[in-house]
Design a protein around this motif. Sequence first.
Motif, short mmCIF file in Angstrom:
data_model
loop_
_atom_site.label_atom_id
_atom_site.label_comp_id
_atom_site.label_asym_id
_atom_site.label_seq_id
_atom_site.Cartn_x
_atom_site.Cartn_y
_atom_site.Cartn_z
N ARG A 69 0.88 -1.17 0.00
CA ARG A 69 0.00 0.00 0.00
C ARG A 69 0.92 1.22 0.00
N VAL A 71 1.47 4.35 1.07
CA VAL A 71 0.78 5.11 2.12
C VAL A 71 1.79 5.91 2.93
N HIS A 105 -5.37 -8.27 0.15
CA HIS A 105 -5.03 -8.85 1.46
C HIS A 105 -6.22 -8.68 2.40
N ARG A 113 -12.07 4.56 4.16
CA ARG A 113 -11.44 5.51 3.22
C ARG A 113 -12.32 6.74 3.16
N HIS A 146 -9.50 -7.31 0.38
CA HIS A 146 -9.64 -6.04 -0.34
C HIS A 146 -8.39 -5.69 -1.14
N HIS A 148 -7.13 -2.48 -4.15
CA HIS A 148 -7.51 -1.22 -4.77
C HIS A 148 -6.93 -1.20 -6.18
N LEU A 162 -7.71 3.47 10.14
CA LEU A 162 -7.67 2.06 10.59
C LEU A 162 -7.61 2.01 12.11
O1 GTQ Z 1 -5.62 -0.15 2.02
O2 GTQ Z 1 -5.54 -2.09 2.93
O3 GTQ Z 1 -3.30 2.86 5.14
O4 GTQ Z 1 -3.82 -2.53 4.80
C1 GTQ Z 1 -2.75 0.73 5.96
C2 GTQ Z 1 -2.89 -0.65 5.87
C3 GTQ Z 1 -4.20 0.99 4.07
C4 GTQ Z 1 -5.24 -0.92 2.91
C5 GTQ Z 1 -3.42 1.53 5.07
C6 GTQ Z 1 -3.68 -1.19 4.89
C7 GTQ Z 1 -4.36 -0.36 3.99
#
Ligand code: GTQ
Length: 380
Positions: A69, A71, A105, A113, A146, A148, A162
């Motif tokens: 991810r 992030v 995963h 979100r 899930h 993306h 989260l």
């Molecule tokens: O999109 O599944 O910001 O698993 C941190 C862990 C997003 C996600 C995050 C994650 C996800």
Amino acid sequence: MATDTGPGGKMEDLDLFYEQVKQVHGRGLWQTEGTAKKTATLPYIWKYQDFRPLLFKAAAMVPIELAERRVLVMANPGITSDWQATSTLLANLQIILPGEVARSHRHSASALRLVIEGTGAYTAVDGEKSFMEPGDFVTTPNWTWHDHGNDGDQAMIWLDGLDVPLVQATEAMFYEVYGAEQYPIVNPDDMSIRLYGGGALKPTWVKHNQYFSPLLNYKFAKTYETLKAMAEQTDGSPHDGISVEYTNPMTGGPALATMSCFASLMAPGLHTKAHRHTGGTIYHVIKGKGHSVINGKVFRWDEKDTFVVPSWHWHEHHAESEAVFFSYSDSAVITSVGLYREEALEENNGHQKIEGNFEPLPVPERAAGVQQRREPPKRD
Ligand code: GTQ
């Protein structure tokens, strides 16, 4: 060796006693911080204008396959771990470029979100794609597969909330990677919106007795329309303006069992009255500009900024233009176990004394090695 000193024994006997307790992995309760322990979460604001260019840099430099991810976390400087926004919640910004897929995963932590910019990307949950537009509130309930993907032609950025620290505190964290990049699509796109997005109308033939809402996407257009209609009738809450909770349409309970989620509309010029409550809250500014006063400090916010009001901190908001907040907190959990508590500020007509402006804090020293890591950790 004196082991039985009687009440108020000599100092050296006490030292010996403490050493004996320590040797069996014990400790006098009176030696610990015990119930005096204060929260570590600081009120803080992360400016989107600081993060946006860094997200695009991450997109250019860190392949999505490496990051899983892509992030950037917003780390609360009061908390020793390097990735929490509050004691129980994460607030992260995720970027995905056209054509990319963030592989499938699942984890026992729940996620949400709140879409910030771009269109054309989706979150697929247990084989149903939900296409996302700015302002949409999208749920990823715990233990659902899930991934993306971005089928559009623009980068897409959203806020991830989260409950990982909460789940980790209970040592109930599980995580699994799916055996392929994407979980198979088994349902029509946006099916949950058609089945469960009817507001007060819920399907009678469906038995959904899960802990979470079956609705995967609460569209912003509908939320905004509802807020505006309410504003024609009422000023709403003196503390939060026109404020609504995203609920599970099957039960009326919170959309996610561990995270209470809200949208609030404030008319231009509205100045709410201060209150404080348990349940540390993360606010995201969907629309508008203004400032909030948190425990006497002024936090100026603009569109797309994210800020934290920790548990039991006084806060009031001042909208300089029409403003819409998205917010989420752990109050779903604390309310269900009797820990919710709230107090309105009585003095000064409900307004705090201003003691200064928020200043960004220096980056704290964290545990050695934590910040040096350049690649994601290997997981089992
Ligand atoms: O999109 O599944 O910001 O698993 C941190 C862990 C997003 C996600 C995050 C994650 C996800």
